[in-house]
Enzyme design. Structure first.
Site, mmCIF file in Angstrom:
data_model
loop_
_atom_site.group_PDB
_atom_site.id
_atom_site.type_symbol
_atom_site.label_atom_id
_atom_site.label_comp_id
_atom_site.label_asym_id
_atom_site.label_seq_id
_atom_site.Cartn_x
_atom_site.Cartn_y
_atom_site.Cartn_z
ATOM 1 C CD GLU A 143 -2.521 1.332 2.497
ATOM 2 O OE1 GLU A 143 -3.422 2.137 2.769
ATOM 3 O OE2 GLU A 143 -1.554 0.911 3.763
ATOM 4 C CD GLU A 240 -6.675 1.253 7.057
ATOM 5 O OE1 GLU A 240 -5.667 0.934 7.516
ATOM 6 O OE2 GLU A 240 -6.614 2.668 6.244
#
Length: 259
Positions: A143, A240
């Site tokens: 990521e 998130e």
């Protein structure tokens, strides 16, 4: 329609962690993710997942000394042995929780380490990790993270991540496309989503600038969610974000955007 997974590290913080599984299910989520599971026995987490009929979508490998500011080991020289052990531990949890994806954090590179050295270590560690994870049925994901939230983090752009994935293999390594980080670092969210969809294995969402729920900031979520569908994304979308208030009270954004 995107499949939403509650991030239990950020959501439902009104209650103890193990109680958040039931809270997520009661709120209508069918999948969950979180940062790290290692504080709890894997068997206890599996019991919560099975009891609520939830899918464990994602979690992170051990990050090193999190309290001391470390954010992953994969690009750090001299830490390869620790990286290897951390992957084995993560795979043990993934097997117990039937989790098919594990996020490998790149790490914050010390200022005295040359970028080329960090890149070589990162590539070698990822290649080793995917060789070990693939037979276990686990895909490693990476990521890109913005420098505002995590100064010095090694992996920053979608292009950088995609190049590494193509070098190692799309079948074993995937891109974790976090809309929040993309907007801060690069912008042009849906064009980047379109370009990198072939390597995207997981997506995450939060609004900008405060990382709260969708609809609280500057991102045009109706269009973003529509493009996910139009581009044929089939994976999970991890929520998130940090709720601006009480978690359940803030879930109205799902109906607002037809989710």
């Amino acid at each position: 329609m995107p499949r939403l997974a509650a991030n239990l590290s950020m959501m439902f913080n009104e209650m103890p962690f193990l109680d958040r599984f039931a809270a997520a299910r009661q709120a209508g989520f069918e999948g969950v993710e979180f940062l790290f599971p290692y504080e709890f026995p894997a068997a206890d987490l599996r019991q919560r997942l099975r009891g609520e009929g939830l899918t464990q979508v994602l979690f992170n490998m051990p990050p090193g000394d999190w309290a001391g500011g470390e954010r992953g080991l994969a690009s750090l020289p001299g830490r390869q042995g620790e990286f290897h052990e951390s992957l084995k531990r993560a795979l043990d949890y993934a097997t117990e929780l039937d989790c098919r994806q594990v996020h490998c954090m790149a790490g914050i590179v010390p200022p005295d380490v040359q970028p080329g050295t960090a890149a070589a270590i990162y590539a070698a560690n990822l290649a080793w990790a995917t060789e070990l994870a693939a037979p276990a049925g686990v895909k490693i994901v990476i990521e890109p993270i913005n420098h505002r939230d995590m100064p010095g983090y090694f992996l920053n752009t979608q292009a950088q991540g995609a190049a590494i994935i193509d070098a190692i293999g799309r079948d074993r390594l995937g891109l974790q496309f976090d809309v929040y980080h993309v907007q801060i670092t690069e912008g042009d969210i849906t064009k980047r989503m379109e370009k990198y969809m072939p390597v995207i294995a997981h997506m995450q969402i939060a609004d900008v600038p405060a990382r709260n729920e969708p609809g609280t900031g500057e991102i045009g979520w109706g269009y973003v969610f529509r493009r996910m569908d139009e581009l044929g994304y089939q994976g999970w979308v991890g929520c998130e974000y940090r709720p601006a208030g009480e978690t359940v009270a803030g879930l109205g954004w799902r109906a607002q955007f037809g989710l």
